[in-house]
Design a protein around this motif. Structure first.
Motif, PDB file in Angstrom:
ATOM      1  N   GLN A  61      53.892  39.028  68.694  1.00 25.39           N
ATOM      2  CA  GLN A  61      53.039  39.006  69.880  1.00 25.39           C
ATOM      3  C   GLN A  61      51.657  38.512  69.476  1.00 25.39           C
ATOM      4  N   LEU A  62      51.121  37.620  70.293  1.00 26.42           N
ATOM      5  CA  LEU A  62      49.798  37.058  70.037  1.00 26.42           C
ATOM      6  C   LEU A  62      48.772  37.777  70.897  1.00 26.42           C
ATOM      7  N   ASP A  63      47.565  37.886  70.389  1.00 25.34           N
ATOM      8  CA  ASP A  63      46.474  38.550  71.093  1.00 25.34           C
ATOM      9  C   ASP A  63      45.830  37.536  72.035  1.00 25.34           C
ATOM     10  N   THR A  64      46.291  37.505  73.284  1.00 26.42           N
ATOM     11  CA  THR A  64      45.802  36.523  74.247  1.00 26.42           C
ATOM     12  C   THR A  64      45.269  37.185  75.514  1.00 26.42           C
ATOM     13  N   GLY A  65      44.764  38.386  75.397  1.00 19.57           N
ATOM     14  CA  GLY A  65      44.137  39.035  76.549  1.00 19.57           C
ATOM     15  C   GLY A  65      45.118  39.799  77.408  1.00 19.57           C
ATOM     16  N   VAL A  66      44.868  39.803  78.702  1.00 18.51           N
ATOM     17  CA  VAL A  66      45.655  40.605  79.637  1.00 18.51           C
ATOM     18  C   VAL A  66      47.127  40.212  79.605  1.00 18.51           C
ATOM     19  N   THR A  67      47.412  38.926  79.675  1.00 14.31           N
ATOM     20  CA  THR A  67      48.794  38.454  79.596  1.00 14.31           C
ATOM     21  C   THR A  67      49.028  37.899  78.200  1.00 14.31           C
ATOM     22  N   ARG A  68      49.787  38.636  77.414  1.00 15.95           N
ATOM     23  CA  ARG A  68      50.021  38.239  76.026  1.00 15.95           C
ATOM     24  C   ARG A  68      51.173  37.239  75.935  1.00 15.95           C
ATOM     25  N   ILE A  69      51.108  36.401  74.912  1.00 16.37           N
ATOM     26  CA  ILE A  69      52.187  35.473  74.620  1.00 16.37           C
ATOM     27  C   ILE A  69      52.998  36.078  73.487  1.00 16.37           C
ATOM     28  N   SER A  70      54.300  36.173  73.695  1.00 17.83           N
ATOM     29  CA  SER A  70      55.198  36.700  72.677  1.00 17.83           C
ATOM     30  C   SER A  70      56.204  35.627  72.291  1.00 17.83           C
ATOM     31  N   LEU A  71      56.712  35.732  71.081  1.00 20.11           N
ATOM     32  CA  LEU A  71      57.694  34.797  70.550  1.00 20.11           C
ATOM     33  C   LEU A  71      58.888  35.604  70.071  1.00 20.11           C
ATOM     34  N   TYR A  72      60.098  35.171  70.433  1.00 12.88           N
ATOM     35  CA  TYR A  72      61.305  35.899  70.063  1.00 12.88           C
ATOM     36  C   TYR A  72      62.353  34.883  69.635  1.00 12.88           C
ATOM     37  N   GLU A  73      62.914  35.073  68.463  1.00 13.50           N
ATOM     38  CA  GLU A  73      63.901  34.118  67.970  1.00 13.50           C
ATOM     39  C   GLU A  73      65.143  34.104  68.853  1.00 13.50           C
ATOM     40  N   ARG A  74      65.634  32.901  69.085  1.00 11.37           N
ATOM     41  CA  ARG A  74      66.782  32.673  69.968  1.00 11.37           C
ATOM     42  C   ARG A  74      67.995  33.510  69.560  1.00 11.37           C
ATOM     43  N   ALA A  75      68.303  33.582  68.270  1.00  9.45           N
ATOM     44  CA  ALA A  75      69.482  34.337  67.816  1.00  9.45           C
ATOM     45  C   ALA A  75      69.380  35.810  68.208  1.00  9.45           C
ATOM     46  N   GLU A  76      68.199  36.387  68.084  1.00 12.54           N
ATOM     47  CA  GLU A  76      68.022  37.798  68.444  1.00 12.54           C
ATOM     48  C   GLU A  76      68.078  38.002  69.952  1.00 12.54           C
ATOM     49  N   MET A  77      67.462  37.093  70.713  1.00  3.04           N
ATOM     50  CA  MET A  77      67.526  37.200  72.172  1.00  3.04           C
ATOM     51  C   MET A  77      68.969  37.039  72.638  1.00  3.04           C
ATOM     52  N   SER A  78      69.709  36.169  71.994  1.00  3.77           N
ATOM     53  CA  SER A  78      71.120  35.982  72.302  1.00  3.77           C
ATOM     54  C   SER A  78      71.892  37.281  72.090  1.00  3.77           C
ATOM     55  N   ALA A  79      71.597  37.965  70.986  1.00  2.00           N
ATOM     56  CA  ALA A  79      72.267  39.240  70.701  1.00  2.00           C
ATOM     57  C   ALA A  79      71.912  40.287  71.752  1.00  2.00           C
ATOM     58  N   VAL A  80      70.660  40.340  72.175  1.00  2.60           N
ATOM     59  CA  VAL A  80      70.232  41.298  73.196  1.00  2.60           C
ATOM     60  C   VAL A  80      70.960  41.043  74.513  1.00  2.60           C
TER      61      VAL A  80
END
Length: 134
Positions: free
Chosen positions: A40-59
């Protein structure tokens, strides 16, 4: 739903280290935290997050395809004071140029670069003298 301001936006990326290099080194955003295949990046009220495709696929319990570079699935927009200077700096640090700074009929100068997964990053400068914050 009572929520009106998104807490975060998650970009599904192929390689978290590669994406973090782009967002922290090239865009110069600050890393808030990382846990395994998520960051997760520190971008204020609405943060930008990054999630690897393989893990999101598993979820989700199903395979996920990457967005095609000629059909980007997402754009992040950043208001800037000097679109041309910001664009030049990003390209010099290694961002993939997409569209050079261009004056638009709606009163902004915009430019685009792409992240390593092909997501568009827009730089928008207000040419009418309004403040750059949303």
């Amino acid at each position: 739903m009572t929520a009106r301001v998104p807490a975060y936006v998650v970009l599904v990326v192929e390689d978290l280290d590669r994406a973090l290099d782009f967002y922290t080194r090239i865009l110069e955003l600050r890393l808030s935290h990382r846990s395994g295949s998520y960051a997760q990046l520190d971008t204020g009220v609405t943060r930008i997050s990054l999630y690897e495709r393989a893990e999101m696929s598993a979820v989700l319990g199903r395979p996920l395809r990457a967005a095609h570079r000629d059909a980007p699935a997402f754009e992040l927009g950043f208001k800037v004071d000097d679109c041309a200077a910001e664009y030049a700096a990003l390209v010099q640090r290694g961002a993939t140029p997409v569209v050079e700074p261009t004056d638009r009929a709606w009163g902004q100068r915009t430019a685009y670069v792409a992240d390593p997964d092909g997501y568009l990053v827009e730089l928008a400068q207000d040419l009418r003298g309004a403040p750059t914050s949303p």
